[in-house]
Design a protein around this motif. Sequence first.
Motif, PDB file in Angstrom:
ATOM      1  N   TYR A 107       0.528  -1.106   0.363  1.00 40.08           N
ATOM      2  CA  TYR A 107       0.497  -0.130   0.059  1.00 40.08           C
ATOM      3  C   TYR A 107       1.104   0.851  -0.010  1.00 40.08           C
ATOM      4  O   TYR A 107       1.370   1.498   0.724  1.00 40.08           O
ATOM      5  CB  TYR A 107      -0.946  -0.298   1.086  1.00 40.08           C
ATOM      6  CG  TYR A 107      -2.025  -1.029   1.023  1.00 40.08           C
ATOM      7  CD1 TYR A 107      -3.426  -0.560   1.195  1.00 40.08           C
ATOM      8  CD2 TYR A 107      -1.912  -2.161   1.425  1.00 40.08           C
ATOM      9  CE1 TYR A 107      -4.147  -1.334   1.148  1.00 40.08           C
ATOM     10  CE2 TYR A 107      -2.798  -3.238   1.039  1.00 40.08           C
ATOM     11  CZ  TYR A 107      -3.792  -2.500   1.311  1.00 40.08           C
ATOM     12  OH  TYR A 107      -5.516  -3.179   0.943  1.00 40.08           O
ATOM     13  N   GLU A 113      -3.122   0.867  -2.860  1.00 41.08           N
ATOM     14  CA  GLU A 113      -2.696  -1.246  -3.196  1.00 41.08           C
ATOM     15  C   GLU A 113      -2.096  -1.664  -4.412  1.00 41.08           C
ATOM     16  O   GLU A 113      -3.586  -0.965  -5.203  1.00 41.08           O
ATOM     17  CB  GLU A 113      -3.719  -1.925  -2.442  1.00 41.08           C
ATOM     18  CG  GLU A 113      -2.973  -3.685  -2.791  1.00 41.08           C
ATOM     19  CD  GLU A 113      -4.099  -4.870  -1.983  1.00 41.08           C
ATOM     20  OE1 GLU A 113      -3.580  -5.388  -1.186  1.00 41.08           O
ATOM     21  OE2 GLU A 113      -5.069  -4.781  -1.411  1.00 41.08           O
ATOM     22  N   ALA A 210      -7.277  -0.573   3.509  1.00 37.28           N
ATOM     23  CA  ALA A 210      -6.657   1.150   3.528  1.00 37.28           C
ATOM     24  C   ALA A 210      -5.934   0.784   5.073  1.00 37.28           C
ATOM     25  O   ALA A 210      -7.266   0.807   5.563  1.00 37.28           O
ATOM     26  CB  ALA A 210      -6.818   1.845   2.755  1.00 37.28           C
TER      27      ALA A 210
END
Length: 243
Positions: A107, A113, A210
């Motif tokens: 990420y 990502e 995330a």
Amino acid sequence: MKIAIIGLFCMGLFCSLESAAQKKAAPHAVSLDNLSEFEPTTSNWKLVKSVSFSPTTDEKSFEPGTGIVLALPVKPDTGHLFTKMQHGDIELEFDFAVASKSNSGVYLQGRYEAQIFDSWGVKKPDFYDCGGIYQRWDEGRTPKKGFEGTPPAQNACKAAGEWQHFRIVFQAPRFDRNGKKTVNAKFLKVELNGVLVHENIEVTGPTRSAAFEDERASGPLMFQGDHGPVALRNIRYTLLKEM
């Protein structure tokens, strides 16, 4: 006269190239003699000297030592690996190896990502395959909670257990003086095993899972450590002052 013009052109070209070079900080190789360049994490991350994954089964082995960082997630120890370094625009390279059917990801800024997955043999890769830019997710969105996401242009993935190589050039989002976003984050280039799989792919916000839901000018690199065994080595980056 032509010689003078050519000379001036060459000087201008040299200055232009020199100026472009000044936009990059010095390249940095992340030391894997210890984990001092990373935030403290759970025990699923360990340093090893060598690692072996079976290409078809869940068999794996490793030799204690240094030079490779290995994730072996076992609940409740399934934390991610974050760099202490915070980045904006960046050029990132690293080697990775995954176990059979394993799943991980890197990420950028802890928010966007690029997928790491055992996608060996997949004929038509999707966003969740190795090299894909993962989709975004919104629980309140209908009819589909998942949206966006970009498959790699082709499947450049090697078999599980083999060392593979990522090269990513990333542009951070831009903000005005009031903190309002003016430009989306962008994967300028993603190369998997020397094959260009993405170019100029915008992401409008953090992708699924995330670490942070907001967007900022900088953030850490995050390597996912909760979905399966993954090994990393030769992590190198160059901070880009301006793109």
